[in-house]
Design a protein around this motif. Sequence first.
Motif, PDB file in Angstrom:
ATOM      1  N   GLU A  66       0.831  -1.225   0.000  1.00 33.00           N
ATOM      2  CA  GLU A  66       0.000   0.000   0.000  1.00 33.00           C
ATOM      3  C   GLU A  66       0.856   1.263   0.000  1.00 33.00           C
ATOM      4  OE1 GLU A  66       0.239  -2.257   2.314  1.00 33.00           O
ATOM      5  OE2 GLU A  66       0.689  -1.275   4.221  1.00 33.00           O
ATOM      6  N   HIS A  67       2.166   1.106   0.119  1.00 31.41           N
ATOM      7  CA  HIS A  67       3.053   2.278   0.057  1.00 31.41           C
ATOM      8  C   HIS A  67       3.483   2.589  -1.377  1.00 31.41           C
ATOM      9  CE1 HIS A  67       4.310   1.821   4.552  1.00 31.41           C
ATOM     10  NE2 HIS A  67       3.017   1.974   4.375  1.00 31.41           N
ATOM     11  N   LEU A  68       2.804   1.924  -2.339  1.00 31.43           N
ATOM     12  CA  LEU A  68       3.113   2.154  -3.763  1.00 31.43           C
ATOM     13  C   LEU A  68       1.850   2.583  -4.486  1.00 31.43           C
ATOM     14  CD1 LEU A  68       5.207  -1.036  -4.558  1.00 31.43           C
ATOM     15  CD2 LEU A  68       6.070   1.295  -4.559  1.00 31.43           C
ATOM     16  N   SER A  69       2.010   3.163  -5.671  1.00 35.70           N
ATOM     17  CA  SER A  69       0.854   3.480  -6.508  1.00 35.70           C
ATOM     18  C   SER A  69       0.154   2.173  -6.891  1.00 35.70           C
ATOM     19  CB  SER A  69       1.318   4.217  -7.763  1.00 35.70           C
ATOM     20  OG  SER A  69       2.345   3.451  -8.390  1.00 35.70           O
ATOM     21  N   PRO A  70      -1.167   2.231  -7.209  1.00 39.92           N
ATOM     22  CA  PRO A  70      -1.883   0.986  -7.535  1.00 39.92           C
ATOM     23  C   PRO A  70      -1.280   0.290  -8.755  1.00 39.92           C
ATOM     24  CG  PRO A  70      -3.412   2.829  -7.264  1.00 39.92           C
ATOM     25  CD  PRO A  70      -2.035   3.410  -7.258  1.00 39.92           C
ATOM     26  N   ILE A  71      -1.428  -1.026  -8.784  1.00 40.27           N
ATOM     27  CA  ILE A  71      -0.865  -1.829  -9.878  1.00 40.27           C
ATOM     28  C   ILE A  71      -1.559  -1.453 -11.201  1.00 40.27           C
ATOM     29  CG2 ILE A  71      -2.427  -3.816  -9.507  1.00 40.27           C
ATOM     30  CD1 ILE A  71       0.233  -5.514  -9.924  1.00 40.27           C
ATOM     31  N   THR A  72      -0.783  -1.340 -12.277  1.00 39.93           N
ATOM     32  CA  THR A  72      -1.349  -0.906 -13.565  1.00 39.93           C
ATOM     33  C   THR A  72      -1.615  -2.113 -14.476  1.00 39.93           C
ATOM     34  OG1 THR A  72       0.800  -0.762 -14.615  1.00 39.93           O
ATOM     35  CG2 THR A  72       0.043   1.206 -13.445  1.00 39.93           C
ATOM     36  N   GLU A  73      -2.353  -1.837 -15.547  1.00 39.52           N
ATOM     37  CA  GLU A  73      -2.666  -2.911 -16.508  1.00 39.52           C
ATOM     38  C   GLU A  73      -1.379  -3.428 -17.151  1.00 39.52           C
ATOM     39  OE1 GLU A  73      -5.568  -4.474 -16.960  1.00 39.52           O
ATOM     40  OE2 GLU A  73      -6.216  -3.193 -15.310  1.00 39.52           O
ATOM     41  N   ASP A  74      -0.412  -2.518 -17.425  1.00 39.06           N
ATOM     42  CA  ASP A  74       0.878  -2.939 -18.012  1.00 39.06           C
ATOM     43  C   ASP A  74       1.564  -3.957 -17.105  1.00 39.06           C
ATOM     44  OD1 ASP A  74       1.078  -1.520 -20.377  1.00 39.06           O
ATOM     45  OD2 ASP A  74       1.624   0.328 -19.313  1.00 39.06           O
ATOM     46  N   GLU A  75       1.538  -3.671 -15.834  1.00 32.61           N
ATOM     47  CA  GLU A  75       2.198  -4.583 -14.888  1.00 32.61           C
ATOM     48  C   GLU A  75       1.497  -5.932 -14.857  1.00 32.61           C
ATOM     49  OE1 GLU A  75       2.205  -1.566 -11.548  1.00 32.61           O
ATOM     50  OE2 GLU A  75       3.979  -2.753 -11.078  1.00 32.61           O
ATOM     51  N   LYS A  76       0.163  -5.892 -14.859  1.00 33.18           N
ATOM     52  CA  LYS A  76      -0.591  -7.147 -14.771  1.00 33.18           C
ATOM     53  C   LYS A  76      -0.217  -8.098 -15.897  1.00 33.18           C
ATOM     54  CE  LYS A  76      -4.558  -5.376 -12.278  1.00 33.18           C
ATOM     55  NZ  LYS A  76      -5.885  -4.802 -12.458  1.00 33.18           N
ATOM     56  N   LYS A  77       0.137  -7.528 -17.068  1.00 36.84           N
ATOM     57  CA  LYS A  77       0.497  -8.381 -18.218  1.00 36.84           C
ATOM     58  C   LYS A  77       1.777  -9.162 -17.925  1.00 36.84           C
ATOM     59  CE  LYS A  77      -1.103  -5.144 -21.549  1.00 36.84           C
ATOM     60  NZ  LYS A  77      -0.530  -4.019 -22.223  1.00 36.84           N
ATOM     61  N   HIS A  78       2.667  -8.596 -17.139  1.00 36.37           N
ATOM     62  CA  HIS A  78       3.977  -9.228 -16.910  1.00 36.37           C
ATOM     63  C   HIS A  78       4.039 -10.062 -15.637  1.00 36.37           C
ATOM     64  CE1 HIS A  78       5.940  -7.226 -20.186  1.00 36.37           C
ATOM     65  NE2 HIS A  78       5.412  -6.069 -19.818  1.00 36.37           N
ATOM     66  N   ILE A  79       3.191  -9.750 -14.676  1.00 37.02           N
ATOM     67  CA  ILE A  79       3.296 -10.447 -13.383  1.00 37.02           C
ATOM     68  C   ILE A  79       2.457 -11.715 -13.405  1.00 37.02           C
ATOM     69  CG2 ILE A  79       2.934 -10.230 -10.886  1.00 37.02           C
ATOM     70  CD1 ILE A  79       3.558  -7.192 -11.303  1.00 37.02           C
ATOM     71  N   LYS A  80       3.139 -12.846 -13.221  1.00 39.66           N
ATOM     72  CA  LYS A  80       2.460 -14.155 -13.295  1.00 39.66           C
ATOM     73  C   LYS A  80       2.253 -14.688 -11.870  1.00 39.66           C
ATOM     74  CE  LYS A  80       3.253 -14.586 -17.850  1.00 39.66           C
ATOM     75  NZ  LYS A  80       3.397 -13.174 -18.068  1.00 39.66           N
ATOM     76  N   PRO A  81       1.229 -15.539 -11.703  1.00 40.09           N
ATOM     77  CA  PRO A  81       0.997 -16.085 -10.353  1.00 40.09           C
ATOM     78  C   PRO A  81       2.248 -16.772  -9.792  1.00 40.09           C
ATOM     79  CG  PRO A  81      -0.756 -16.761 -11.863  1.00 40.09           C
ATOM     80  CD  PRO A  81       0.254 -16.030 -12.684  1.00 40.09           C
ATOM     81  N   GLU A  82       3.049 -17.433 -10.687  1.00 44.25           N
ATOM     82  CA  GLU A  82       4.233 -18.153 -10.180  1.00 44.25           C
ATOM     83  C   GLU A  82       5.327 -17.202  -9.678  1.00 44.25           C
ATOM     84  OE1 GLU A  82       2.858 -18.587 -13.153  1.00 44.25           O
ATOM     85  OE2 GLU A  82       4.314 -18.631 -14.784  1.00 44.25           O
ATOM     86  N   ASP A  83       5.212 -15.897  -9.968  1.00 41.95           N
ATOM     87  CA  ASP A  83       6.184 -14.939  -9.423  1.00 41.95           C
ATOM     88  C   ASP A  83       6.035 -14.806  -7.908  1.00 41.95           C
ATOM     89  OD1 ASP A  83       7.330 -14.286 -11.861  1.00 41.95           O
ATOM     90  OD2 ASP A  83       5.807 -12.775 -12.300  1.00 41.95           O
ATOM     91  N   GLY A  84       4.866 -15.223  -7.400  1.00 41.75           N
ATOM     92  CA  GLY A  84       4.643 -15.140  -5.955  1.00 41.75           C
ATOM     93  C   GLY A  84       4.072 -13.792  -5.557  1.00 41.75           C
ATOM     94  N   PRO A  85       3.796 -13.622  -4.265  1.00 41.94           N
ATOM     95  CA  PRO A  85       3.154 -12.390  -3.810  1.00 41.94           C
ATOM     96  C   PRO A  85       4.131 -11.215  -3.738  1.00 41.94           C
ATOM     97  CG  PRO A  85       3.560 -13.863  -1.964  1.00 41.94           C
ATOM     98  CD  PRO A  85       4.033 -14.585  -3.188  1.00 41.94           C
ATOM     99  N   GLY A  86       3.570 -10.017  -3.770  1.00 44.12           N
ATOM    100  CA  GLY A  86       4.375  -8.812  -3.521  1.00 44.12           C
ATOM    101  C   GLY A  86       5.211  -8.344  -4.697  1.00 44.12           C
ATOM    102  N   ILE A  87       4.948  -8.859  -5.909  1.00 43.30           N
ATOM    103  CA  ILE A  87       5.801  -8.490  -7.053  1.00 43.30           C
ATOM    104  C   ILE A  87       5.246  -7.252  -7.775  1.00 43.30           C
ATOM    105  CG2 ILE A  87       6.665  -9.269  -9.324  1.00 43.30           C
ATOM    106  CD1 ILE A  87       8.044 -10.706  -7.042  1.00 43.30           C
TER     107      ILE A  87
END
Length: 293
Positions: A66-87
């Motif tokens: 919560e100390h960061l700006s909200p996650i963007t659509e661009d990021e969602k494309k790259h972040i996979k569930p196997e990357d784990g939490p907090g990425i």
Amino acid sequence: MKKFKIIFQPSGRRGEIEEGKTVLDAAQALGVDIEALCGGKKVCGKCKVRIEEGYFEKDNIESGMEHLSPITEDEKKHIKPEDGPGIRLACTAEIHGDLKVFVPERSRAGKQVVRKAAKELSIKLDPAVKKYNVELSQPSLHDMTTGDMERVLRFLEEDYGLKGLSFDYTALRELQDALRKEEWKITVSVWMDREIIKIEPGYVEPSYGLAVDIGTTTVVGYLCDMNTGRVINTESMMNPQVPYGEDVMSRITYAMTNPDGLRKMQDAIIEGLNEIIERVSADLRTNGKNGSL
Ligand code: FES
């Protein structure tokens, strides 16, 4: 302009960064190498970092997503569930509070090479798991009432003197097919001369073991040939528990002051060990060498 405290791990670099700057800006300002192939254009997805959650007493810092700006659509494309939490992508996430940021090995630009050489010692080779070749005769009319398991156990007792072995259930399930696949020849892995833990069809010579050295800073895996005792490959990494404390005392403090601190540190080391196993055995898999680890 408001400033926030940022700590990067495992390098330990830290400083105060203005609100609204990205994590990548902070890394560059503090001399932390993060792979940014596309130069922060949000297309390469190489700049993944993990945000540590919780209160870190030693550094007196409360860090969280919560100390960061909200996650963007661009990021969602790259972040996979196997990357784990907090990425998050370092080039996209903007700073709005104190942060502890872990830069995973694969996101480091100048990847750290940590090596610890194994010292060669002459010792008698006596591994906990040994392989035995078993060849049964095909069941005949006067041997019809003896099952596969009894016949294997009888062979191991008569030929190798192994008495009273138990059979692991999953290994037992493999037995019937394995025996019939290679004309009644199988290789049996026995743990501590007590329990059959693996069945492979045919005669399988290679056998590998992994020695692991979990140090406070470094984790090393030595892949060993269990027939000769030779170390055939070594892989190492920074101990992934470093973000929770650079020394043992601060890790104990973290575990005591964060309700799920112990689980987080355990998950981190298990993930690290799995990565080491993956890397240390990669050559065996690409060369198609069989055998068991
Ligand atoms: S630097 Fe390429 S996506 Fe962040």
